[in-house]
Scaffold this active site. Structure first.
Site, PDB file in Angstrom:
ATOM      1  N   SER A 138     -10.408  -0.074  40.301  1.00 19.25           N
ATOM      2  CA  SER A 138      -9.664   1.002  40.957  1.00 19.25           C
ATOM      3  C   SER A 138      -8.370   0.416  41.503  1.00 19.25           C
ATOM      4  O   SER A 138      -8.274  -0.795  41.737  1.00 19.25           O
ATOM      5  CB  SER A 138     -10.492   1.582  42.112  1.00 19.25           C
ATOM      6  OG  SER A 138      -9.714   2.430  42.941  1.00 19.25           O
ATOM      7  N   TYR A 170     -15.558   1.344  49.940  1.00 16.36           N
ATOM      8  CA  TYR A 170     -15.318   1.556  48.506  1.00 16.36           C
ATOM      9  C   TYR A 170     -14.355   0.503  47.963  1.00 16.36           C
ATOM     10  O   TYR A 170     -14.621  -0.125  46.926  1.00 16.36           O
ATOM     11  CB  TYR A 170     -14.756   2.959  48.285  1.00 16.36           C
ATOM     12  CG  TYR A 170     -14.404   3.258  46.845  1.00 16.36           C
ATOM     13  CD1 TYR A 170     -15.397   3.546  45.922  1.00 16.36           C
ATOM     14  CD2 TYR A 170     -13.071   3.245  46.422  1.00 16.36           C
ATOM     15  CE1 TYR A 170     -15.075   3.829  44.599  1.00 16.36           C
ATOM     16  CE2 TYR A 170     -12.743   3.520  45.108  1.00 16.36           C
ATOM     17  CZ  TYR A 170     -13.741   3.811  44.195  1.00 16.36           C
ATOM     18  OH  TYR A 170     -13.423   4.075  42.881  1.00 16.36           O
TER      19      TYR A 170
END
Length: 290
Positions: A138, A151
């Site tokens: 990501s 996250y």
């Protein structure tokens, strides 16, 4: 039309919806036989298609990973495993002080340890085929936004593990590639804002005072951005290309926000990067207000 000469196996975890589903369908259209990891019978029926074989795969369940390895080892057509695409993931965002430790651990179990478990089981097949591992990271694996600490932490860790793995297995003929998506229109991304607001609603009065506005503004900014984010189908097409191209790079970005943010995070001083991200979020939030 599918190309029979490409009939090799590719595993895609987290293939029920979003990027994973789009990637699985794109690979099948290219002639690969995709073992598409899903968790429920309903998800299996939704993704089942020509060239897409659903397999029960919760990557935190060792028995599921063992069964996947058995499926590959005893493939009726003796097809090689060409690639493993580690896409499964969850996203639960809240301030570092507020997010319960069990939710920190849950995200690391899925977003990091689950992928490592799959890699450990399937690496012998990839070594035999001189295949490829594609880890879906990501933009958060390089630049961590406020409330995204857990996250982003999983993605930072996946980035590091991918670098180590690549340096360990290159000489064995196995390639390791990282894909760094920015905002992509997926169900997980759409749900994450609601989850953050739900968690914020359970915060103490003091935590509401300290973090309430920050959570609300971050969710509003991300929600505004997702309206213009990369469609999942385009992300899936790019990942399918990365998984099958002859000479891949070690990393690829997906989306303009990732292409812009990741170089900045690498070269700007930390406090200057803080200001850039804050300005970007204010701009997104102002757009959403109009």
């Amino acid at each position: 039309m599918p190309q029979p000469h490409k009939q090799e196996l590719i595993v895609v975890s987290g293939a029920a919806t979003g990027i994973g589903a789009a990637t699985a369908l794109e690979l099948a259209s290219m002639g690969y036989h995709v073992l598409a990891g899903v968790r429920t019978d309903r998800e299996a029926e939704a993704i089942r298609a020509a060239g897409v074989e659903p397999v029960t795969l919760d990557i935190t369940v060792p028995d599921h990973i063992d069964a996947l390895a058995e499926r590959i080892a005893h493939d009726p057509e003796r097809r090689a495993l060409r690639a493993l695409i580690n896409n499964a993931g969850i996203e639960i965002n809240a301030p570092v002080e507020v997010l319960p430790l069990e939710l920190w651990r849950e995200q690391f179990e899925v977003n990091l340890f689950g992928h490592i478990a799959v890699i450990q089981q399937l690496l012998p097949f990839l070594r035999q085929s001189r295949g490829r591992i594609v880890n879906i990271s990501s933009v958060g694996g390089v630049a961590a936004l406020p409330i995204f600490g857990a996250y982003a932490g999983t993605k930072f860790a996946l980035e590091a593990a991918s670098d180590s793995l690549r340096r360990e297995v290159t000489a064995q003929g196995v390639q390791v590639v990282v894909v760094q998506p920015g905002g992509v229109k997926t169900e997980m991304a759409a749900r994450s804002g609601d989850i953050s607001l739900e968690l914020a609603g359970k915060m103490s009065t003091e935590h509401q005072r300290l973090y309430g506005d920050l959570v609300a503004s971050t969710v509003a900014s991300n929600t505004a951005f997702l309206k213009r984010a990369l469609p999942a189908a385009k992300a899936g097409a790019k990942i399918a290309h990365v998984a099958t191209t002859a000479r891949p790079r070690t990393r690829y970005t997906l989306g303009m926000d990732a292409a812009f943010t990741i170089p900045l995070a690498r070269f700007l001083p930390g406090r200057l990067m803080d200001r850039v991200l804050a300005m970007s979020h204010r701009s997104q939030r102002n757009r959403s207000a109009h």
